[in-house]
Design a protein around this motif. Structure first.
Motif, PDB file in Angstrom:
ATOM      1  N   GLY A 150      81.479  71.856   9.809  1.00  0.00           N
ATOM      2  CA  GLY A 150      81.568  70.521  10.380  1.00  0.00           C
ATOM      3  C   GLY A 150      80.501  69.581   9.858  1.00  0.00           C
ATOM      4  N   LYS A 151      79.451  70.131   9.266  1.00  0.00           N
ATOM      5  CA  LYS A 151      78.348  69.325   8.745  1.00  0.00           C
ATOM      6  C   LYS A 151      78.510  69.017   7.261  1.00  0.00           C
ATOM      7  N   LEU A 152      79.540  69.582   6.626  1.00  0.00           N
ATOM      8  CA  LEU A 152      79.786  69.330   5.207  1.00  0.00           C
ATOM      9  C   LEU A 152      80.742  68.149   5.064  1.00  0.00           C
ATOM     10  N   PRO A 153      80.366  67.123   4.313  1.00  0.00           N
ATOM     11  CA  PRO A 153      81.192  65.906   4.245  1.00  0.00           C
ATOM     12  C   PRO A 153      82.633  66.148   3.816  1.00  0.00           C
ATOM     13  N   PHE A 154      82.862  67.021   2.812  1.00  0.00           N
ATOM     14  CA  PHE A 154      84.229  67.259   2.356  1.00  0.00           C
ATOM     15  C   PHE A 154      85.094  67.779   3.502  1.00  0.00           C
ATOM     16  N   TYR A 155      84.541  68.689   4.297  1.00  0.00           N
ATOM     17  CA  TYR A 155      85.302  69.256   5.411  1.00  0.00           C
ATOM     18  C   TYR A 155      85.444  68.252   6.549  1.00  0.00           C
ATOM     19  N   ALA A 156      84.375  67.534   6.846  1.00  0.00           N
ATOM     20  CA  ALA A 156      84.449  66.538   7.918  1.00  0.00           C
ATOM     21  C   ALA A 156      85.543  65.511   7.631  1.00  0.00           C
ATOM     22  N   ASN A 157      85.651  65.091   6.373  1.00  0.00           N
ATOM     23  CA  ASN A 157      86.683  64.128   6.003  1.00  0.00           C
ATOM     24  C   ASN A 157      88.078  64.735   6.144  1.00  0.00           C
ATOM     25  N   MET A 158      88.229  65.992   5.753  1.00  0.00           N
ATOM     26  CA  MET A 158      89.524  66.645   5.894  1.00  0.00           C
ATOM     27  C   MET A 158      89.902  66.814   7.357  1.00  0.00           C
ATOM     28  N   PHE A 159      88.956  67.233   8.195  1.00  0.00           N
ATOM     29  CA  PHE A 159      89.242  67.387   9.619  1.00  0.00           C
ATOM     30  C   PHE A 159      89.696  66.045  10.217  1.00  0.00           C
ATOM     31  N   ALA A 160      89.062  64.954   9.803  1.00  0.00           N
ATOM     32  CA  ALA A 160      89.470  63.634  10.286  1.00  0.00           C
ATOM     33  C   ALA A 160      90.890  63.317   9.832  1.00  0.00           C
ATOM     34  N   ASP A 161      91.194  63.608   8.566  1.00  0.00           N
ATOM     35  CA  ASP A 161      92.555  63.395   8.059  1.00  0.00           C
ATOM     36  C   ASP A 161      93.572  64.181   8.878  1.00  0.00           C
ATOM     37  N   ALA A 162      93.167  65.379   9.331  1.00  0.00           N
ATOM     38  CA  ALA A 162      94.070  66.262  10.066  1.00  0.00           C
ATOM     39  C   ALA A 162      94.191  65.895  11.540  1.00  0.00           C
ATOM     40  N   GLY A 163      93.418  64.884  11.990  1.00  0.00           N
ATOM     41  CA  GLY A 163      93.482  64.471  13.385  1.00  0.00           C
ATOM     42  C   GLY A 163      92.490  65.168  14.289  1.00  0.00           C
ATOM     43  N   PHE A 164      91.465  65.820  13.681  1.00  0.00           N
ATOM     44  CA  PHE A 164      90.445  66.520  14.459  1.00  0.00           C
ATOM     45  C   PHE A 164      89.050  66.059  14.009  1.00  0.00           C
ATOM     46  N   PRO A 165      88.696  64.800  14.212  1.00  0.00           N
ATOM     47  CA  PRO A 165      87.372  64.348  13.760  1.00  0.00           C
ATOM     48  C   PRO A 165      86.258  65.113  14.450  1.00  0.00           C
ATOM     49  N   VAL A 166      85.215  65.398  13.687  1.00  0.00           N
ATOM     50  CA  VAL A 166      84.058  66.091  14.252  1.00  0.00           C
ATOM     51  C   VAL A 166      83.070  65.069  14.783  1.00  0.00           C
TER      52      VAL A 166
END
Length: 329
Positions: A251-267
């Motif tokens: 959740g602290k890695l930008p690439f993953y945080a951006n993907m989670f947001a795209d998926a509808g699960f923003p951290v």
């Protein structure tokens, strides 16, 4: 001097529509090389057909572990998910892959990717500019070398001119998180390797982009190997806690945080993942419930599953039971 020989493309390049056991692979922890080799040997004995390993920063070298495991096994497929590209020149990667192919013909699936800016820039000191462009060149060089035996590449990131002693049509898969990476995978790769992507995101975003990109290039869509977490426990609260502990850093890695947001699960701002995100990533329950979920995912359009064990109470016994479950599919 050994003559160049062209070997047939291995049948394992795209395993789609086959028995479930052929389409579900187990992630093996590579923190201790000797233990990783033993786990691979035990997984083959349990009936597992595919293992995957991730090259973590400063951990024992994955492809070296594969070489050792290849000498103690006979059928299990060895997949990297992934080996970072920036620390390894593509000729070095090709040479390592060729060595494993010599030891275990047709059993290696080479998954590669750029990794993450905090690691590549903060730890290794590389300048990470336009990682997808860098990855495109890298894959083109690997394909030319391993599949054709001759590299004549002059690009932005690499100038490589070399003849390899022989060819080996090793499948080259790439890491995928967001739409641009799925597009690249559809255009040039032999498979897509998403990591920690919620299943609805893969089905609604990743898979359509992958297939469309392949169609535009006149290619058969490469397989999408979906990463799923599995906990061999029916204690939902303990599963959620164990999963959060195991993957919290992402959740602290930008690439993953951006993907989670795209998926509808923003951290959250501090990288904390929501319970809904955790629940979307992990499969748990009884043996029957887990097998049923595997069946549902494989029927949904996903080509393969890459199963990461989540240790809840007894890591060793839970890993053994998970390997046995996969081997009996």
């Amino acid at each position: 001097m050994q003559d160049k020989t062209v070997e047939p493309t291995p049948a394992i390049q795209a395993i789609t529509g086959g028995p479930a056991r052929e389409r579900v692979g187990l992630v093996v922890n590579g923190a201790v090389a000797s233990r990783a080799v033993q786990t691979i040997v035990e997984a083959e004995a349990a009936g597992v057909r595919q293992i995957w390993m991730t090259q973590m920063p400063l951990a024992p070298e994955t492809l070296s572990i594969f070489a050792a495991a290849a000498m103690q096994t006979s059928t299990i497929r060895l997949g990297s998910a992934i080996v970072p590209t920036y620390p390894r020149h593509p000729l070095t990667m090709a040479a390592q892959a060729l060595a494993i192919h010599d030891l275990a013909p047709g059993r290696l699936r080479l998954g590669i990717g750029p990794s993450h800016r905090p690691t590549m820039e903060g730890m290794y000191g590389f300048k990470m500019e336009k990682p997808l462009e860098h990855l495109r060149e890298y894959v083109e060089i690997l394909h030319a070398g391993l599949w054709q035996g001759k590299i004549e590449h002059k690009g932005r990131y690499f100038n490589v001119f070399a003849d390899l002693p022989r060819t080996a049509r090793i499948p080259i898969l790439v890491s995928t998180l967001r739409a641009g990476a799925f597009k690249l995978a559809g255009e040039i790769s032999d498979g897509a390797l998403p990591w920690l992507c919620p299943i609805p995101y893969l089905l609604k975003t990743g898979l359509p982009v992958l297939r469309q990109a392949a169609a535009e290039q006149g290619r058969t869509p490469p397989p999408l190997v979906a990463h799923v977490l599995v906990a061999m426990s029916e204690d939902r609260s303990a599963v959620t806690s164990a999963t959060r502990s195991q993957i919290s850093r992402y959740g602290k890695l930008p690439f993953y945080a951006n993907m989670f947001a795209d998926a509808g699960f923003p951290v959250a701002a501090d990288g904390t993942m929501s319970d809904d995100l955790i629940s979307s990533l992990v499969i748990s329950g009884s043996h029957i419930e887990i097998v049923q979920r595997f069946s549902e995912l494989l029927a949904s359009g996903l080509d393969e599953l890459l199963v990461l064990p989540v240790a809840v109470h007894e890591p060793d016994s839970e890993l053994t039971r998970l390997a046995q479950l996969i081997g009996q599919l």
